[in-house]
Write a protein that holds these residues in place. Structure first.
Motif, PDB file in Angstrom:
ATOM      1  N   GLY A 143       0.816  -1.210   0.000  1.00 21.30           N
ATOM      2  CA  GLY A 143       0.000   0.000   0.000  1.00 21.30           C
ATOM      3  C   GLY A 143       0.846   1.254   0.000  1.00 21.30           C
ATOM      4  O   GLY A 143       0.541   2.221  -0.700  1.00 21.30           O
ATOM      5  N   ARG A 192      -4.505  -4.335  -4.350  1.00 26.36           N
ATOM      6  CA  ARG A 192      -4.382  -2.969  -3.815  1.00 26.36           C
ATOM      7  C   ARG A 192      -4.334  -1.883  -4.873  1.00 26.36           C
ATOM      8  O   ARG A 192      -4.356  -0.707  -4.543  1.00 26.36           O
ATOM      9  CB  ARG A 192      -3.133  -2.861  -2.941  1.00 26.36           C
ATOM     10  CG  ARG A 192      -3.175  -3.854  -1.801  1.00 26.36           C
ATOM     11  CD  ARG A 192      -2.817  -3.383  -0.486  1.00 26.36           C
ATOM     12  NE  ARG A 192      -3.396  -2.127  -0.087  1.00 26.36           N
ATOM     13  CZ  ARG A 192      -3.044  -1.490   1.018  1.00 26.36           C
ATOM     14  NH1 ARG A 192      -2.119  -1.995   1.791  1.00 26.36           N
ATOM     15  NH2 ARG A 192      -3.602  -0.357   1.349  1.00 26.36           N
ATOM     16  N   ARG A 228       0.863   3.914  -3.092  1.00 24.18           N
ATOM     17  CA  ARG A 228       0.183   5.143  -2.695  1.00 24.18           C
ATOM     18  C   ARG A 228       0.343   6.208  -3.775  1.00 24.18           C
ATOM     19  O   ARG A 228       1.443   6.523  -4.213  1.00 24.18           O
ATOM     20  CB  ARG A 228       0.770   5.628  -1.374  1.00 24.18           C
ATOM     21  CG  ARG A 228       0.140   6.878  -0.811  1.00 24.18           C
ATOM     22  CD  ARG A 228       0.889   7.380   0.434  1.00 24.18           C
ATOM     23  NE  ARG A 228       2.260   7.766   0.074  1.00 24.18           N
ATOM     24  CZ  ARG A 228       3.346   7.296   0.680  1.00 24.18           C
ATOM     25  NH1 ARG A 228       3.255   6.455   1.664  1.00 24.18           N
ATOM     26  NH2 ARG A 228       4.548   7.679   0.287  1.00 24.18           N
TER      27      ARG A 228
END
Length: 125
Positions: A55, A124, A59
């Motif tokens: 993650g 993700r 990002r």
């Protein structure tokens, strides 16, 4: 190119965490819990770390499906190659001997975790 860069960073970051956890597993957990028990305790910890690292790396990025799959594939291949190399250097195993480890429940559980780790960039993205 982006998938190679992200996959390499993902592998390196998770491998560093895994190296520390693997040392603890080998020295502390295996003598107390056996191989399968030790992997069962370590696996949620390393997968949580991998989820967080993935993650963090993704990002602000918008990856295409192929970039996400490539990121996971690069990370997985680097992990498998590193495991084979460490198995050869530290335990003097051949590639065939290393692959035979995956018939053991503990190593098979670890492989399932490694496949999950490789899927995180897809999940993700």
């Amino acid at each position: 190119m982006r998938a190679i860069r992200l996959g390499t960073l993902y592998f390196a970051a998770v491998f560093m965490v895994g190296f520390v956890l693997g040392t603890i597993r080998t020295l502390v957990l295996i003598p107390r819990l056996g191989g399968l028990g030790a992997v069962a305790v370590e696996l949620p910890v390393i997968l949580t770390a991998a989820w967080i690292i993935c993650g963090w790396l993704l990002r602000g990025s918008t990856l295409t499906l192929s970039e996400a799959a490539g990121t996971g594939a690069v990370a997985f291949v680097l992990l498998m190659l590193t495991e084979v190399a460490l198995s050869a250097v530290l335990w003097h195993r051949t590639i065939t001997e290393h692959l035979a480890l995956y018939t053991n429940p503990a190593d098979l559980l670890g492989l399932a975790g490694q496949i999950a780790y490789a899927s995180f960039p897809l999940i993700r993205r």
